[in-house]
Design a protein around this motif. Structure first.
Motif, mmCIF file in Angstrom:
data_model
loop_
_atom_site.group_PDB
_atom_site.id
_atom_site.type_symbol
_atom_site.label_atom_id
_atom_site.label_comp_id
_atom_site.label_asym_id
_atom_site.label_seq_id
_atom_site.Cartn_x
_atom_site.Cartn_y
_atom_site.Cartn_z
ATOM 1 N N MET A 35 0.880 -1.300 0.113
ATOM 2 C CA MET A 35 -0.110 0.110 -0.074
ATOM 3 C C MET A 35 1.035 1.223 0.011
ATOM 4 O O MET A 35 1.664 1.067 0.797
ATOM 5 N N CYS A 36 0.451 2.116 -0.933
ATOM 6 C CA CYS A 36 1.440 3.386 -1.155
ATOM 7 C C CYS A 36 0.509 4.692 -1.466
ATOM 8 O O CYS A 36 -0.307 4.494 -2.388
ATOM 9 N N ASN A 37 0.399 5.636 -0.986
ATOM 10 C CA ASN A 37 -0.129 6.842 -1.239
ATOM 11 C C ASN A 37 -1.646 6.498 -1.533
ATOM 12 O O ASN A 37 -2.060 6.955 -2.682
ATOM 13 N N GLY A 38 -2.385 5.786 -0.704
ATOM 14 C CA GLY A 38 -3.779 5.522 -0.815
ATOM 15 C C GLY A 38 -4.005 4.656 -1.904
ATOM 16 O O GLY A 38 -5.240 4.141 -1.938
ATOM 17 N N LEU A 39 -3.043 3.917 -2.491
ATOM 18 C CA LEU A 39 -3.010 2.957 -3.600
ATOM 19 C C LEU A 39 -2.842 1.323 -3.118
ATOM 20 O O LEU A 39 -1.468 1.609 -2.522
#
Length: 400
Positions: free
Chosen positions: A114-118
């Motif tokens: 998970m990264c930056n809401g993605l």
């Protein structure tokens, strides 16, 4: 909106309109894209999406937890306020994905990273060699199915694949990395995994050249940690004494160069049956942690022995590994709890053998039962609501 009101908004300086949009909930921002073409162009501009992400990264206190609905055997995801001592749920995301079900396969997806809401998800079909990969932003209700990677078992034979996901700040690009270990080479001391990387900006997979990949093996389905612009996996080397030497394999997503981080000494460090060690890496603030969940008992179908948690106080400095928890199996064969991750305040999220999720505070040694049930592939992590993928109106992005 009336023509007069529209003209008034059009007269406002762009920086004021931008500041107003930054303060709105994401649902309201998405509604604003249907008000006028000017607003849509502003909101879907990559520069605004980046500004919105930075703004909310500094103020977000959300914690995401993936769970499983046992009745329908379908994943769902909940957001909790990290500052709330009761860990109250305030948002729920239902999964838009349906994996095929069979007699031996329940059709579930697990979170790769998970990264930056993605979120990056993969279907958990152990009966096929090629899994379905998705990038999903639940806040904007958009997802992208990735093309099949350019590695297939028909030409390579059986393999195990470990997947990582992160963001390359140098190119402002999101990347999915697949590290493939060929099973027939697993015990060879000079064996190198095959590595391929997917770029969201190009929409394509690209193979790494063999000489840039170190000689090692990476277990499939092992959790990875994305921190400081790099992916981290637990890997092994076959030494001359025919034992496994574990270490942290690091891939910088910017220059795409591999490096290694040594591990601390703990029981089972050089064990011939290294594949039975329940060891993984996790994000710990701006550094990494090591979870050693004991040894896996195939007979009892759980981990037994000790749970060891090590944190790297100074990133990249092997001498800074510090043991913060060692606990033994006190449940008389019931298994030790499995560490899932950390909250921002340093509390450890643990999954008990029966599925109960608890919090453990390293400083006070207090344990708190959250009255939340997890499952085998429960994923936890700090979450930022973002507009990532909102500007991707083509290239296969699906709105649901």
């Amino acid at each position: 909106m009336s023509d007069d009101n529209n003209k008034n908004w059009e007269c406002l300086p762009g920086e004021i309109v931008t500041d107003i949009f930054l303060r709105l909930p994401i649902k309201s921002i998405i509604i604003c894209t249907s008000v006028s073409k000017t607003w849509r162009r502003l909101i879907q501009n990559p520069a605004f999406i980046s500004t919105h992400l930075i703004h909310h990264s500094n103020t977000s206190h959300n914690f995401l937890l993936s769970r499983l609905c046992l009745q329908h055997h379908q994943e769902f995801y909940t957001l909790h306020n990290e500052d709330d001592p009761d860990f109250t749920q305030h948002t729920k995301f239902d999964s838009p994905f349906q994996a095929p079900k069979s007699k031996y396969y329940y059709g579930t997806f697990r979170v790769v990273g998970m990264c930056n809401g993605l979120l990056c998800l993969v279907d958990d079909d152990i009966l096929t060699d090629i899994n379905k990969l998705f990038l999903w932003n639940p806040c904007v209700r958009k997802f992208l199915k990735l093309p099949d990677p350019n590695i297939i078992s028909f030409t390579l034979g059986e393999f195990t694949a470990s997947i990582g996901f992160g963001f390359d700040p140098k190119t402002n690009d999101y990347k999915v990395v697949m590290v493939v270990t060929l099973l027939y080479r697993l015990h060879h001391s000079r064996s190198r995994p095959m590595v391929t990387v997917y770029s969201l900006s190009t929409g394509k997979w690209r193979m790494f050249k063999d000489h840039v990949v170190p000689t090692c093996a990476v277990r499939g389905r092992e959790p990875q940690a994305f921190v400081n612009g790099a992916l981290h996996w637990l890997a092994w080397k076959r030494t001359n004494d025919r034992k496994f030497h574990p270490f942290v394999l690091v891939l910088d997503l910017g220059d795409e160069i591999f490096s290694e981080i040594s591990l601390p000494e703990f029981p089972g460090y050089t064990c011939e049956s290294a594949e039975a060690l329940g060891t993984s890496v996790s994000v710990y603030g701006n550094s990494i942690a090591l979870f050693h969940n004991g040894n896996y008992s195939f007979e009892r179908q759980h981990f037994s022995g000790c749970l060891n948690i090590w944190v790297m106080k100074e990133y990249g400095v092997a001498s800074s590994w510090t043991n913060v928890l060692t606990t033994i199996d006190q449940d008389r064969g019931g298994g030790v709890p499995r560490a899932l991750g950390f909250k921002r305040n340093g509390e450890v999220v643990l999954l008990k053998d029966g599925g109960q999720i608890i919090l453990w505070n390293p400083e006070s040694q207090n344990i708190k039962h959250l009255r939340i049930t997890g499952y085998q592939y429960s994923f936890v992590g700090s979450y930022v609501k973002s507009l990532v993928l909102l500007d991707k109106s083509t290239k296969g992005v699906v709105t649901y």
